[in-house]
Scaffold this motif. Structure first.
Motif, PDB file in Angstrom:
ATOM      1  N   LYS A 614       0.834  -1.201   0.000  1.00 22.72           N
ATOM      2  CA  LYS A 614       0.000   0.000   0.000  1.00 22.72           C
ATOM      3  C   LYS A 614       0.865   1.246   0.000  1.00 22.72           C
ATOM      4  O   LYS A 614       0.572   2.236  -0.695  1.00 22.72           O
ATOM      5  CB  LYS A 614      -0.906  -0.029   1.226  1.00 22.72           C
ATOM      6  CG  LYS A 614      -1.808   1.201   1.363  1.00 22.72           C
ATOM      7  CD  LYS A 614      -2.621   1.119   2.644  1.00 22.72           C
ATOM      8  CE  LYS A 614      -3.405   2.399   2.882  1.00 22.72           C
ATOM      9  NZ  LYS A 614      -4.141   2.370   4.168  1.00 22.72           N
ATOM     10  N   ILE A 630      -7.785   6.091  -1.245  1.00 18.96           N
ATOM     11  CA  ILE A 630      -7.800   4.657  -1.025  1.00 18.96           C
ATOM     12  C   ILE A 630      -8.910   4.368  -0.023  1.00 18.96           C
ATOM     13  O   ILE A 630      -8.853   4.812   1.123  1.00 18.96           O
ATOM     14  CB  ILE A 630      -6.443   4.151  -0.515  1.00 18.96           C
ATOM     15  CG1 ILE A 630      -5.375   4.359  -1.608  1.00 18.96           C
ATOM     16  CG2 ILE A 630      -6.519   2.679  -0.144  1.00 18.96           C
ATOM     17  CD1 ILE A 630      -4.005   3.868  -1.243  1.00 18.96           C
ATOM     18  N   THR A 633     -12.851  -1.724   1.155  1.00 14.32           N
ATOM     19  CA  THR A 633     -13.961  -2.427   0.506  1.00 14.32           C
ATOM     20  C   THR A 633     -13.940  -3.886   0.913  1.00 14.32           C
ATOM     21  O   THR A 633     -12.911  -4.411   1.344  1.00 14.32           O
ATOM     22  CB  THR A 633     -13.870  -2.314  -1.030  1.00 14.32           C
ATOM     23  OG1 THR A 633     -14.997  -2.958  -1.615  1.00 14.32           O
ATOM     24  CG2 THR A 633     -12.608  -2.964  -1.550  1.00 14.32           C
ATOM     25  N   ILE A 636     -13.954  -7.573  -3.017  1.00 11.99           N
ATOM     26  CA  ILE A 636     -12.929  -8.214  -3.857  1.00 11.99           C
ATOM     27  C   ILE A 636     -12.926  -9.704  -3.527  1.00 11.99           C
ATOM     28  O   ILE A 636     -12.517 -10.090  -2.425  1.00 11.99           O
ATOM     29  CB  ILE A 636     -11.548  -7.597  -3.614  1.00 11.99           C
ATOM     30  CG1 ILE A 636     -11.590  -6.096  -3.916  1.00 11.99           C
ATOM     31  CG2 ILE A 636     -10.499  -8.280  -4.467  1.00 11.99           C
ATOM     32  CD1 ILE A 636     -10.291  -5.378  -3.622  1.00 11.99           C
ATOM     33  N   SER A 644      -8.717  -5.043   2.220  1.00 12.60           N
ATOM     34  CA  SER A 644      -8.883  -4.763   0.800  1.00 12.60           C
ATOM     35  C   SER A 644      -9.345  -3.332   0.633  1.00 12.60           C
ATOM     36  O   SER A 644     -10.108  -2.815   1.464  1.00 12.60           O
ATOM     37  CB  SER A 644      -9.909  -5.711   0.154  1.00 12.60           C
ATOM     38  OG  SER A 644      -9.505  -7.067   0.277  1.00 12.60           O
ATOM     39  N   ASP A 646     -10.228  -0.130  -2.533  1.00 10.46           N
ATOM     40  CA  ASP A 646     -10.277   0.379  -3.904  1.00 10.46           C
ATOM     41  C   ASP A 646      -9.400   1.619  -4.006  1.00 10.46           C
ATOM     42  O   ASP A 646      -9.268   2.381  -3.047  1.00 10.46           O
ATOM     43  CB  ASP A 646     -11.711   0.741  -4.284  1.00 10.46           C
ATOM     44  CG  ASP A 646     -12.565  -0.485  -4.519  1.00 10.46           C
ATOM     45  OD1 ASP A 646     -12.016  -1.501  -4.971  1.00 10.46           O
ATOM     46  OD2 ASP A 646     -13.775  -0.425  -4.230  1.00 10.46           O
ATOM     47  N   ALA A 653     -12.952   4.439  -9.777  1.00  3.63           N
ATOM     48  CA  ALA A 653     -12.052   3.337  -9.418  1.00  3.63           C
ATOM     49  C   ALA A 653     -11.080   3.063 -10.555  1.00  3.63           C
ATOM     50  O   ALA A 653     -11.477   2.851 -11.700  1.00  3.63           O
ATOM     51  CB  ALA A 653     -12.855   2.087  -9.094  1.00  3.63           C
ATOM     52  N   MET A 656      -7.108  -1.588  -7.328  1.00  3.72           N
ATOM     53  CA  MET A 656      -7.376  -2.116  -6.002  1.00  3.72           C
ATOM     54  C   MET A 656      -6.081  -2.615  -5.399  1.00  3.72           C
ATOM     55  O   MET A 656      -5.141  -2.995  -6.126  1.00  3.72           O
ATOM     56  CB  MET A 656      -8.402  -3.254  -6.091  1.00  3.72           C
ATOM     57  CG  MET A 656      -7.959  -4.425  -6.951  1.00  3.72           C
ATOM     58  SD  MET A 656      -9.250  -5.654  -7.228  1.00  3.72           S
ATOM     59  CE  MET A 656     -10.295  -4.802  -8.380  1.00  3.72           C
ATOM     60  N   PHE A 658      -4.937  -5.191  -2.026  1.00  2.67           N
ATOM     61  CA  PHE A 658      -5.582  -6.135  -1.111  1.00  2.67           C
ATOM     62  C   PHE A 658      -4.576  -7.183  -0.652  1.00  2.67           C
ATOM     63  O   PHE A 658      -3.532  -7.399  -1.292  1.00  2.67           O
ATOM     64  CB  PHE A 658      -6.759  -6.828  -1.810  1.00  2.67           C
ATOM     65  CG  PHE A 658      -6.377  -7.483  -3.114  1.00  2.67           C
ATOM     66  CD1 PHE A 658      -5.945  -8.802  -3.173  1.00  2.67           C
ATOM     67  CD2 PHE A 658      -6.417  -6.761  -4.307  1.00  2.67           C
ATOM     68  CE1 PHE A 658      -5.602  -9.380  -4.378  1.00  2.67           C
ATOM     69  CE2 PHE A 658      -6.063  -7.332  -5.515  1.00  2.67           C
ATOM     70  CZ  PHE A 658      -5.648  -8.653  -5.551  1.00  2.67           C
TER      71      PHE A 658
END
Length: 782
Positions: A614, A630, A633, A636, A644, A646, A653, A656, A658
């Protein structure tokens, strides 16, 4: 393949007499000449000798002393031949001649003493002079035996043997599209077109008269495509006769051995016209003759007395006693033409080249006839070949008579006119060739030239199909070396490329990531292992296998597959990425950048793959100048529901990030946690970033305080950081400095260290005012 220049002289008068020049012109325009063989090239300083006296060598049991009559008087030589006799004519090599000593090493003869006796030359075996093709039995200790008598004694051996020919060795791989060039008449035509020779006036052949008598057997063609054109008839002969010397020499020059006159005639026509023929002894044929495709496993004993198992589809002739001919390859031993043969069936079939190729591969047996047939013999040659053979039979074989009507089916084919412009041909070739010149070239090659069209000859209908072929014919005969060299002139504009993709790849490599380049084809099982739906993928037509039957819908499966194979090769973490196009039935195609970070063993909280990856994404997006977010969500399917998020730019979007779902990680045998990010570069790069405004570096120092707070895992760190940033205008930056989840903390709780940086734009802050501002931050987090 071999072409005899002496044989060509029967059809043409040479204007160019240098064999090397002829070879160079043919190589440049028609077919590659691999070797120019001068027949009798080792016969300089050699003559026909006659043994006058023969005595034992006094000091050697296996040697003889001979007095030999030569063109330079009587010579005394020592010889080890076992077939010597007084009065025998021999091949004699003088001092200075070059010979192959015992058929191997080249040596120049010198006067020498052999076991105390002087020897002035050499009585030679065939392989020592390179004439073993003419005298196959006169090798080793058997000396060339020219018979007894005085005829030719003292004459040049080359002249006596008639070895005044030059043979061109042709590489037939380059002319597989030209069956007409597998013949002497084909090369004669090329030589005339190239200006190397002119046609001779050949006397018109007498018209052949065929009686009305039917053939003594019925011929049944079971499949028309097997033999599309066929000619045949029967003959009677009084004796097999003797093959004339000129025919023997020509056949031997092109690598064929003389057998008997009827067989030699069929071989002669094969090489002269490119139409293989075969003759049968009618006395050996019983019942109706069937031309058919062989069944798998059928057998035939061929002329070389070998029993061969035939593959299905081979074209054969059979009678009541079974198969007697493997058509287009080799005849059968049972029906062969022998010296005792008095009634002959002669035919010239045009056999399907695919069936010939099948039989050659299946039997592992290739012959000269098969090599010609598999190129596709022009149908027009069937009747010409038979008539030429009959002409030779009637003129050379004692008592030869045609005894049946002509059996024939199929047609010679038709040639369609091709629209042709000499000007257009010049544009194709890059040079203006006079219309008169191009017309002559095409006419010399056998084409019929009209005002706006050209009709190819029947022997060229296979390879001449359009005006481009005609332009090539004109160009190659005119001479490619006469066409001026010119480099192509054009404006080359490279396609537009977004250099930001290359910058991204370079940044990821600098961050320790390795780029992988797997196939973009994928299988349904791999998609299912990643919890992706194979029905979203586009199927590949005529796929190599199920594992490569779909276009990839994501870069994630191949990255996980690569990680599963290579995790044990890294010490700590595997960092890989791929930039590739992905495809979806509904959403179409886009460029995607997939990143994967997988660990071998668990480490500190702040070093978990999800947080580390990340951070990499955040640094890349910050440098883009885009307004991004960010957002967590749970939608996924292949991601951990609590780890996770997006990636949004301008509320849209574009990717992603995750942690890979534990079930997916287990499917690829990943030992620890793994995190991935998928970026839609097509959408991301289409976003327009605001202009970058440079800010001067502040002249005033900053004051930094660290604040550690214990949080529950259910609390949003992002929300806390946003509140801190808005608590004071003096806060320049709020960042996470450290994370800790050691054993001293309760399960589900962790320590978050936040680094607060304070700075004023117009003055240096005092400690007191910073402490006051920081106290509000402490109160906020408490």
């Amino acid at each position: 393949m071999k072409i005899s220049l002496e044989w060509l002289s029967e059809f043409i008068t040479w204007k160019e007499h240098d064999p090397q020049t002829i070879a160079r012109r043919l190589t440049a325009s028609s077919a590659e000449v691999e070797e120019v063989e001068v027949r009798g090239g080792m016969l300089d300083h050699c003559c026909v000798g006659k043994i006058l006296t023969l005595a034992k060598h006094p000091n050697a049991d296996r040697l003889s002393l001979c007095d030999v009559a030569t063109d330079q008087g009587t010579k005394r030589v020592v010889c080890g031949g076992t077939n010597l006799r007084p009065g025998m004519r021999v091949a004699f090599a003088h001092i200075g001649a070059q010979v192959k000593w015992h058929g191997e090493e080249m040596v120049t003869l010198q006067k020498a003493k052999v076991r105390g006796e002087e020897s002035e030359g050499m009585i030679c075996a065939a392989e020592e002079l390179g004439i073993d093709g003419l005298f196959p039995d006169c090798t080793g200790h058997s000396i060339v035996d020219l018979g007894d008598g005085d005829d030719g004694v003292g004459r040049s051996l080359r002249e006596y043997l008639g070895l005044n020919d030059t043979v061109l060795h042709i590489d037939n791989h380059a002319i597989t599209n030209r069956p007409d060039l597998f013949s002497h008449i084909g090369f004669a035509r090329e030589c005339v077109a190239l200006g190397l020779a002119t046609w001779k006036k050949v006397p018109k052949a007498k018209k052949l008269m065929f009686p009305k008598t039917a053939l003594p057997f019925e011929t049944v063609l079971e499949q028309k495509k097997l033999v599309s054109r066929y000619c045949g008839c029967t003959l009677s002969i009084a004796a097999s006769g003797e093959t004339p010397v000129w025919m023997k020499r020509r056949l031997e020059a092109v690598g064929m051995r003389s057998l008997n006159l009827p067989i030699d005639i069929t071989n002669y026509v094969t090489v002269e016209l490119g139409m293989p023929l075969h003759s049968f002894d009618i006395a050996d044929l019983k019942g109706a003759i069937h031309i058919r495709a062989a069944e798998e496993g059928e057998k035939i004993v061929t002329l070389d007395d070998v029993s061969r198992v035939l593959p299905a589809g081979s074209v054969v002739m059979s009678d009541d006693h079974g198969i007697f001919d493997l058509m287009g390859i080799m005849g059968g031993l049972r029906s062969s033409t022998k010296n005792s043969t008095r009634s002959i069936y002669l035919h010239s079939p045009v056999v399907d080249p695919v069936a010939i190729r099948t039989a050659v591969i299946g039997t592992g047996h290739r012959t000269d006839a098969a090599t010609i047939y598999e190129k596709g013999v022009p149908p027009v040659m069937a009747e010409r070949g038979l008539f030429r053979a009959l002409e030779l039979f009637l003129s050379l074989v004692p008592g030869a008579q045609i005894t049946s009507r002509l059996q024939s089916w199929g047609s010679d084919g038709t040639a369609k006119p091709i629209r042709f412009s000499h000007k257009d041909a010049g544009n194709v070739l890059g040079i203006d060739i006079a219309e008169k010149v191009s017309k002559k070239i095409l006419t010399d090659l056998g084409f019929r030239v009209a005002r706006s069209s050209v009709t190819p000859p029947l022997w060229r209908v296979k390879d001449i199909t359009g005006p481009h072929d005609l332009a090539e014919e004109v160009g190659r005969i005119f001479g490619y070396d006469r066409i001026p060299s010119a480099l192509p002139a054009a404006t080359l504009e490279p396609p537009p490329r977004d250099q930001r993709v290359h910058a991204l790849r370079d940044d990821l490599k600098e961050a320790g990531f390795i780029e992988v380049l797997p196939l973009s084809l994928i299988g349904p099982d791999l998609l299912k292992a990643c919890r992706l739906d194979p029905h979203d993928a586009i199927e590949v037509e005529n796929a190599l296998g199920e594992e490569l039957s779909l276009m990839q819908t994501s870069t994630l499966p191949r990255l996980l597959e690569h990680a599963g194979r290579n995790m044990l090769s890294v010490e700590d973490k595997l960092r890989t990425f791929e930039c590739a196009h992905v495809f979806n039935q509904r959403e179409g195609e886009w460029l995607e950048c997939g990143l994967l970070l997988a660990e071998r063993r668990s480490g500190k909280l702040k070093e978990t793959p999800f947080l580390e990856l990340k951070q990499v994404i955040l640094e890349e997006l910050r440098g883009s100048g885009l307004d991004f977010e960010i957002r967590a969500t749970e939608k996924i399917p292949f991601g951990h529901p609590g780890r996770s998020a997006d990636i949004l730019v301008g509320g849209k979007a574009v990717g992603m990030v995750f942690e890979v779902h534990s079930q997916v990680a287990a499917a690829f045998d990943l030992p620890g946690r793994a995190a991935a990010a998928l970026l839609d570069l097509t959408s991301l790069l289409s976003q327009s970033a605001p202009a970058t405004v440079m800010q001067p570096v502040s002249q005033f120092p900053a004051i930094t305080y660290d604040l550690t707070v214990t949080l529950d895992a259910s609390r949003s760190t992002g929300e806390l950081l946003r509140k801190i940033r808005s608590s004071s205008p003096m806060l320049e930056e709020v960042a996470v400095a450290d994370l800790y989840d050691g054993s001293s903390l309760e399960k589900g709780r962790y320590n978050l260290t936040v680094r607060c940086t304070y700075r004023a734009k117009d003055r240096t802050l005092t400690e007191e005012e910073v402490k006051k501002a920081h106290e509000s931050v402490i109160a906020l987090v408490s």
